[in-house]
Write a protein that holds these residues in place. Structure first.
Motif, mmCIF file in Angstrom:
data_model
loop_
_atom_site.group_PDB
_atom_site.id
_atom_site.type_symbol
_atom_site.label_atom_id
_atom_site.label_comp_id
_atom_site.label_asym_id
_atom_site.label_seq_id
_atom_site.Cartn_x
_atom_site.Cartn_y
_atom_site.Cartn_z
ATOM 1 N N ILE A 86 0.828 -1.206 0.000
ATOM 2 C CA ILE A 86 0.000 0.000 0.000
ATOM 3 C C ILE A 86 0.862 1.254 0.000
ATOM 4 O O ILE A 86 0.580 2.217 -0.725
ATOM 5 N N ASP A 87 1.926 1.239 0.773
ATOM 6 C CA ASP A 87 2.836 2.388 0.774
ATOM 7 C C ASP A 87 3.456 2.595 -0.607
ATOM 8 O O ASP A 87 3.608 3.731 -1.072
ATOM 9 N N ALA A 88 3.813 1.497 -1.278
ATOM 10 C CA ALA A 88 4.424 1.601 -2.602
ATOM 11 C C ALA A 88 3.429 2.131 -3.630
ATOM 12 O O ALA A 88 3.787 2.942 -4.493
ATOM 13 N N VAL A 89 2.187 1.693 -3.547
ATOM 14 C CA VAL A 89 1.153 2.201 -4.457
ATOM 15 C C VAL A 89 1.006 3.706 -4.289
ATOM 16 O O VAL A 89 0.992 4.468 -5.269
ATOM 17 N N HIS A 90 0.907 4.149 -3.050
ATOM 18 C CA HIS A 90 0.745 5.581 -2.791
ATOM 19 C C HIS A 90 1.972 6.378 -3.226
ATOM 20 O O HIS A 90 1.845 7.470 -3.791
ATOM 21 N N ALA A 91 3.148 5.828 -2.998
ATOM 22 C CA ALA A 91 4.372 6.533 -3.378
ATOM 23 C C ALA A 91 4.477 6.722 -4.886
ATOM 24 O O ALA A 91 5.096 7.687 -5.357
ATOM 25 N N ARG A 92 3.845 5.831 -5.647
ATOM 26 C CA ARG A 92 3.899 5.910 -7.109
ATOM 27 C C ARG A 92 2.668 6.594 -7.706
ATOM 28 O O ARG A 92 2.464 6.556 -8.915
ATOM 29 N N GLY A 93 1.851 7.189 -6.844
ATOM 30 C CA GLY A 93 0.705 7.945 -7.337
ATOM 31 C C GLY A 93 -0.531 7.116 -7.600
ATOM 32 O O GLY A 93 -1.431 7.546 -8.329
ATOM 33 N N GLY A 94 -0.606 5.940 -6.995
ATOM 34 C CA GLY A 94 -1.761 5.082 -7.187
ATOM 35 C C GLY A 94 -2.741 5.152 -6.034
ATOM 36 O O GLY A 94 -2.500 5.808 -5.019
ATOM 37 N N ARG A 95 -3.855 4.465 -6.212
ATOM 38 C CA ARG A 95 -4.902 4.381 -5.195
ATOM 39 C C ARG A 95 -5.186 2.921 -4.917
ATOM 40 O O ARG A 95 -5.081 2.077 -5.814
ATOM 41 N N VAL A 96 -5.567 2.623 -3.674
ATOM 42 C CA VAL A 96 -5.833 1.247 -3.257
ATOM 43 C C VAL A 96 -7.295 1.102 -2.857
ATOM 44 O O VAL A 96 -7.808 1.858 -2.026
ATOM 45 N N GLY A 97 -7.962 0.122 -3.454
ATOM 46 C CA GLY A 97 -9.328 -0.220 -3.077
ATOM 47 C C GLY A 97 -9.393 -1.649 -2.589
ATOM 48 O O GLY A 97 -8.570 -2.493 -2.969
ATOM 49 N N VAL A 98 -10.368 -1.922 -1.735
ATOM 50 C CA VAL A 98 -10.625 -3.286 -1.268
ATOM 51 C C VAL A 98 -12.112 -3.559 -1.444
ATOM 52 O O VAL A 98 -12.949 -2.774 -0.982
ATOM 53 N N VAL A 99 -12.427 -4.647 -2.108
ATOM 54 C CA VAL A 99 -13.825 -5.041 -2.275
ATOM 55 C C VAL A 99 -13.958 -6.474 -1.791
ATOM 56 O O VAL A 99 -13.167 -7.344 -2.152
ATOM 57 N N SER A 100 -14.962 -6.696 -0.934
ATOM 58 C CA SER A 100 -14.989 -7.942 -0.177
ATOM 59 C C SER A 100 -16.375 -8.561 -0.136
ATOM 60 O O SER A 100 -17.379 -7.862 0.007
ATOM 61 N N VAL A 197 -1.117 -13.353 -13.790
ATOM 62 C CA VAL A 197 0.109 -13.624 -13.038
ATOM 63 C C VAL A 197 -0.274 -14.340 -11.751
ATOM 64 O O VAL A 197 -1.268 -13.982 -11.114
ATOM 65 N N VAL A 198 0.499 -15.330 -11.368
ATOM 66 C CA VAL A 198 0.311 -16.022 -10.092
ATOM 67 C C VAL A 198 1.438 -15.621 -9.161
ATOM 68 O O VAL A 198 2.621 -15.768 -9.501
ATOM 69 N N VAL A 199 1.090 -15.085 -8.003
ATOM 70 C CA VAL A 199 2.075 -14.720 -6.984
ATOM 71 C C VAL A 199 2.248 -15.928 -6.074
ATOM 72 O O VAL A 199 1.308 -16.333 -5.385
ATOM 73 N N GLY A 200 3.454 -16.507 -6.077
ATOM 74 C CA GLY A 200 3.674 -17.734 -5.333
ATOM 75 C C GLY A 200 3.809 -17.529 -3.839
ATOM 76 O O GLY A 200 3.206 -18.243 -3.040
ATOM 77 N N ALA A 201 4.595 -16.548 -3.439
ATOM 78 C CA ALA A 201 4.822 -16.299 -2.014
ATOM 79 C C ALA A 201 3.599 -15.632 -1.389
ATOM 80 O O ALA A 201 2.932 -14.817 -2.022
ATOM 81 N N ILE A 202 3.311 -15.995 -0.140
ATOM 82 C CA ILE A 202 2.200 -15.350 0.574
ATOM 83 C C ILE A 202 2.748 -14.071 1.215
ATOM 84 O O ILE A 202 2.880 -13.935 2.432
ATOM 85 N N ASP A 203 3.086 -13.134 0.353
ATOM 86 C CA ASP A 203 3.699 -11.879 0.769
ATOM 87 C C ASP A 203 3.323 -10.812 -0.258
ATOM 88 O O ASP A 203 3.790 -10.844 -1.399
ATOM 89 N N LEU A 204 2.462 -9.888 0.137
ATOM 90 C CA LEU A 204 1.984 -8.879 -0.813
ATOM 91 C C LEU A 204 3.079 -7.921 -1.264
ATOM 92 O O LEU A 204 2.924 -7.251 -2.292
ATOM 93 N N ALA A 205 4.164 -7.853 -0.546
ATOM 94 C CA ALA A 205 5.279 -7.014 -0.993
ATOM 95 C C ALA A 205 5.818 -7.487 -2.344
ATOM 96 O O ALA A 205 6.398 -6.691 -3.104
ATOM 97 N N GLU A 206 5.579 -8.781 -2.674
ATOM 98 C CA GLU A 206 6.011 -9.315 -3.966
ATOM 99 C C GLU A 206 5.327 -8.601 -5.143
ATOM 100 O O GLU A 206 5.839 -8.580 -6.255
ATOM 101 N N VAL A 207 4.163 -8.021 -4.876
ATOM 102 C CA VAL A 207 3.388 -7.381 -5.935
ATOM 103 C C VAL A 207 4.008 -6.032 -6.342
ATOM 104 O O VAL A 207 3.769 -5.538 -7.445
ATOM 105 N N THR A 208 4.822 -5.439 -5.481
ATOM 106 C CA THR A 208 5.345 -4.113 -5.762
ATOM 107 C C THR A 208 6.159 -4.070 -7.065
ATOM 108 O O THR A 208 6.173 -3.062 -7.760
ATOM 109 N N ALA A 209 6.784 -5.180 -7.410
ATOM 110 C CA ALA A 209 7.580 -5.218 -8.650
ATOM 111 C C ALA A 209 6.700 -5.117 -9.895
ATOM 112 O O ALA A 209 7.204 -4.803 -10.986
ATOM 113 N N LEU A 210 5.411 -5.359 -9.746
ATOM 114 C CA LEU A 210 4.491 -5.329 -10.885
ATOM 115 C C LEU A 210 3.763 -3.994 -11.017
ATOM 116 O O LEU A 210 2.999 -3.811 -11.966
ATOM 117 N N LEU A 211 3.992 -3.082 -10.100
ATOM 118 C CA LEU A 211 3.302 -1.794 -10.142
ATOM 119 C C LEU A 211 3.842 -0.935 -11.290
ATOM 120 O O LEU A 211 5.036 -0.957 -11.582
#
Length: 212
Positions: A86-100, A197-211
């Motif tokens: 979430i910090d990385a998204v905001h730092a790059r000018g993005g927005r984060v939504g959650v739908v549940s 894309v399939v993220v293998g590790a249970i670590d959302l920080a892995e997604v930052t490389a795809l932003l």
């Protein structure tokens, strides 16, 4: 004047933003945890209709005191790396939504605490200080999740090609298909098979490389 939003990331909540399945935690308060967990697993694999399954699972929660939701909140565990993402998204000018497909009663505390910008979920029916076994309003199902992604993208002026959807269950497939990039995270086999894309590790920080 605020800077334009560059991109949008939308996450599922249960087993994605957080490690838990909230309905199972509430069911524990009713002594029906294992029963509801089995039904939830079937719904996430896409074996049953999500809305029908959710109504039947919520029905067994009738009688759980609203005060028990504080104990549920105490058991919530954010997924590893969620704050980094979430910090990385905001730092790059993005927005984060959650739908549940889960519940506002929990997400209204968890989402802002993690820095989420916008969120949507179901609401539990309440009568006389206890859950009444119903859902108040329209159910957030697969179509509702996709609609939220499209709505939030339009509000932010972000084209769908600059959206990322992250989910684990069958009810996330529609929003993942609509997004520019659909990520399977901690996901069921049917979701992994259809994700970009399939993220293998249970670590959302892995997604930052795809932003972007």
């Amino acid at each position: 004047m605020p800077a334009p939003v560059r991109f949008l990331v939308v996450l599922d909540a249960d087993s994605t933003l957080i490690r838990n399945e909230v309905i199972e935690l509430i069911a524990d308060e009713a002594g029906r945890g294992p029963e509801v967990a089995a039904a939830t697993e079937a719904a996430m694999r896409g074996e049953v209709d999500f809305a029908m399954s959710l109504r039947s699972r919520v029905a067994v929660l009738a009688g759980v005191p609203v005060t028990a939701l504080a104990r549920v909140l105490d058991r919530i565990e954010p997924t590893r790396g969620v704050r980094d993402l979430i910090d990385a998204v905001h730092a790059r000018g993005g927005r984060v939504g959650v739908v549940s497909g889960g519940f506002h009663e929990i997400l209204d505390t968890v989402a802002p605490g993690l820095g989420v910008d916008v969120w949507r979920a179901n609401r539990l029916g309440v009568a006389d200080g206890a859950l009444d076994g119903s859902i108040d309003g329209e159910i957030v199902d697969a179509a509702g999740k996709a609609a939220a992604l499209r709505e939030w993208a339009a509000e932010a002026g972000v084209p769908l090609r600059r959206t990322i959807a992250i989910g684990d269950g069958a009810n996330d497939l529609h929003m993942m298909a609509d997004a520019g990039l659909g990520l399977a995270f901690n996901a069921k086999p049917a979701v992994r098979a259809r994700a970009d894309v399939v993220v293998g590790a249970i670590d959302l920080a892995e997604v930052t490389a795809l932003l972007p």
